[in-house]
Design an enzyme around this catalytic site. Sequence first.
Site, PDB file in Angstrom:
ATOM      1  N   GLY A  92      52.577  38.528  36.407  1.00  0.00           N
ATOM      2  CA  GLY A  92      51.335  37.868  36.005  1.00  0.00           C
ATOM      3  C   GLY A  92      50.107  38.750  36.046  1.00  0.00           C
ATOM      4  O   GLY A  92      49.039  38.310  36.465  1.00  0.00           O
ATOM      5  N   THR A  93      50.248  39.978  35.590  1.00  0.00           N
ATOM      6  CA  THR A  93      49.077  40.855  35.532  1.00  0.00           C
ATOM      7  C   THR A  93      49.013  41.524  34.160  1.00  0.00           C
ATOM      8  O   THR A  93      50.044  41.960  33.638  1.00  0.00           O
ATOM      9  CB  THR A  93      49.064  41.874  36.690  1.00  0.00           C
ATOM     10  OG1 THR A  93      47.946  42.744  36.534  1.00  0.00           O
ATOM     11  CG2 THR A  93      50.336  42.673  36.812  1.00  0.00           C
ATOM     12  N   HIS A 101      42.308  43.734  46.273  1.00  0.00           N
ATOM     13  CA  HIS A 101      40.979  43.425  45.733  1.00  0.00           C
ATOM     14  C   HIS A 101      40.174  42.492  46.635  1.00  0.00           C
ATOM     15  O   HIS A 101      39.204  41.887  46.201  1.00  0.00           O
ATOM     16  CB  HIS A 101      41.100  42.805  44.331  1.00  0.00           C
ATOM     17  CG  HIS A 101      41.558  43.788  43.290  1.00  0.00           C
ATOM     18  ND1 HIS A 101      41.949  43.413  42.019  1.00  0.00           N
ATOM     19  CD2 HIS A 101      41.685  45.140  43.329  1.00  0.00           C
ATOM     20  CE1 HIS A 101      42.299  44.500  41.330  1.00  0.00           C
ATOM     21  NE2 HIS A 101      42.153  45.550  42.103  1.00  0.00           N
ATOM     22  N   CYS A 131      30.063  42.416  56.192  1.00  0.00           N
ATOM     23  CA  CYS A 131      28.713  42.936  56.418  1.00  0.00           C
ATOM     24  C   CYS A 131      28.598  44.233  55.620  1.00  0.00           C
ATOM     25  O   CYS A 131      29.377  45.168  55.831  1.00  0.00           O
ATOM     26  CB  CYS A 131      28.480  43.199  57.901  1.00  0.00           C
ATOM     27  SG  CYS A 131      26.889  44.026  58.175  1.00  0.00           S
TER      28      CYS A 131
HETATM   29  N1  APR Z   1      53.146  33.046  34.267  1.00  0.00           N
HETATM   30  C1  APR Z   1      53.228  34.371  34.005  1.00  0.00           C
HETATM   31  N2  APR Z   1      52.207  35.077  33.487  1.00  0.00           N
HETATM   32  C2  APR Z   1      51.061  34.431  33.217  1.00  0.00           C
HETATM   33  C3  APR Z   1      50.918  33.047  33.446  1.00  0.00           C
HETATM   34  C4  APR Z   1      52.033  32.355  33.995  1.00  0.00           C
HETATM   35  N3  APR Z   1      51.988  31.031  34.255  1.00  0.00           N
HETATM   36  N4  APR Z   1      49.659  32.685  33.055  1.00  0.00           N
HETATM   37  C5  APR Z   1      49.064  33.793  32.626  1.00  0.00           C
HETATM   38  N5  APR Z   1      49.895  34.857  32.708  1.00  0.00           N
HETATM   39  C6  APR Z   1      49.627  36.254  32.388  1.00  0.00           C
HETATM   40  C7  APR Z   1      48.708  36.468  31.205  1.00  0.00           C
HETATM   41  O1  APR Z   1      49.477  36.552  30.020  1.00  0.00           O
HETATM   42  C8  APR Z   1      48.011  37.780  31.541  1.00  0.00           C
HETATM   43  O2  APR Z   1      48.720  38.900  30.995  1.00  0.00           O
HETATM   44  O3  APR Z   1      48.929  36.791  33.507  1.00  0.00           O
HETATM   45  C9  APR Z   1      48.084  37.852  33.066  1.00  0.00           C
HETATM   46  C10 APR Z   1      46.740  37.702  33.760  1.00  0.00           C
HETATM   47  O4  APR Z   1      45.923  38.786  33.417  1.00  0.00           O
HETATM   48  P1  APR Z   1      44.414  38.936  33.922  1.00  0.00           P
HETATM   49  O5  APR Z   1      43.705  37.660  33.726  1.00  0.00           O
HETATM   50  O6  APR Z   1      43.858  40.151  33.289  1.00  0.00           O
HETATM   51  O7  APR Z   1      44.552  39.118  35.510  1.00  0.00           O
HETATM   52  P2  APR Z   1      44.885  40.412  36.387  1.00  0.00           P
HETATM   53  O8  APR Z   1      45.792  41.338  35.659  1.00  0.00           O
HETATM   54  O9  APR Z   1      45.327  39.914  37.716  1.00  0.00           O
HETATM   55  O10 APR Z   1      43.457  41.070  36.534  1.00  0.00           O
HETATM   56  C11 APR Z   1      43.336  42.226  37.328  1.00  0.00           C
HETATM   57  O11 APR Z   1      40.959  42.303  37.033  1.00  0.00           O
HETATM   58  O12 APR Z   1      39.096  40.959  36.831  1.00  0.00           O
HETATM   59  C12 APR Z   1      39.763  41.826  37.648  1.00  0.00           C
HETATM   60  O13 APR Z   1      39.744  42.096  39.976  1.00  0.00           O
HETATM   61  C13 APR Z   1      40.142  41.209  38.960  1.00  0.00           C
HETATM   62  O14 APR Z   1      42.219  41.260  40.192  1.00  0.00           O
HETATM   63  C14 APR Z   1      41.647  41.133  38.898  1.00  0.00           C
HETATM   64  C15 APR Z   1      41.996  42.296  37.995  1.00  0.00           C
END
Ligand code: APR
Length: 258
Positions: free
Chosen positions: A195-196, A128, A136
Amino acid sequence: MLGKREVTKGEMSEREMGEEYQRIVILTGAGISAESGIKTFRASDGLWEEHRIEDVATPEGFAANPRLVHQFYNLRRQQLLGDAVQPNAAHLALARLEAEFPGEVLLVTQNIDNLHERAGCRNVIHMHGELLKSRCARSGELFPVGGDINVDDVCDCCNLAGSLRPHVVWFGEIPLLMDEIYNALHQCDLFVAIGTSGNVYPAAGFVREAVAAGAHTLEINLEPSAVQSMFAEKRRGLASEQVPRLVGELLSVNSMTR
Ligand code: APR
């Protein structure tokens, strides 16, 4: 070496942690950087740092108000470069895995921060984009950025004001280096998502590719993600605790079986 192959359901369920792996793909999301002080995206109010995602993370939002979008990412960049934000134990453990694992490790991150690199990782794909680069919009050329980007900055390659944008993949745009990522997924024997939330594709679909390749799949997250049912194994908890534990297991199994 394990190549791509068809795997039956029975075979798949026999794969588990404790086995020797040779090709690992790790996907990280905002949760791995949360304990470093960087906010995750999907807070319950649906806003990202007080802004609607459409306003600050889409090409349409940038076209409508480039000043606001630059300001938004400038603040994120200032935060990232401040002393308070440092790699945590999870980033450090993945760097150790990359350095000490005898097989292949590919780290794919959705994060635009540089905490994996600061922890010592070398083989990182930022699907990302990266906060510390500008692009640019005319030529696609990338430039390192250590400060703010402003609407009237003149681009070094085209000499025009206003053509620089954050090197960030916005909603509606195609993530970077997808061929390389899919290639690694189709060869891997272990896929770990850390963590996603599993809400954003194509990253949320990587587990499906790994399952089809016969890999063991593991989700590490505080709570079940939107695609948690696709994973063979789930570990709930803080990345800073779960990831060092996992890396310890992977390195000890591989040192015993070598
Ligand atoms: N340890 C493990 N998991 C965690 C922690 C932690 N300390 N803190 C938060 N989480 C988990 C949350 O429970 C959640 O499920 O991490 C996850 C984060 O989710 P999102 O905020 O949705 O992030 P992500 O999945 O990386 O988002 C994907 O969306 O907004 C766009 O481009 C942006 O790259 C991003 C993409």
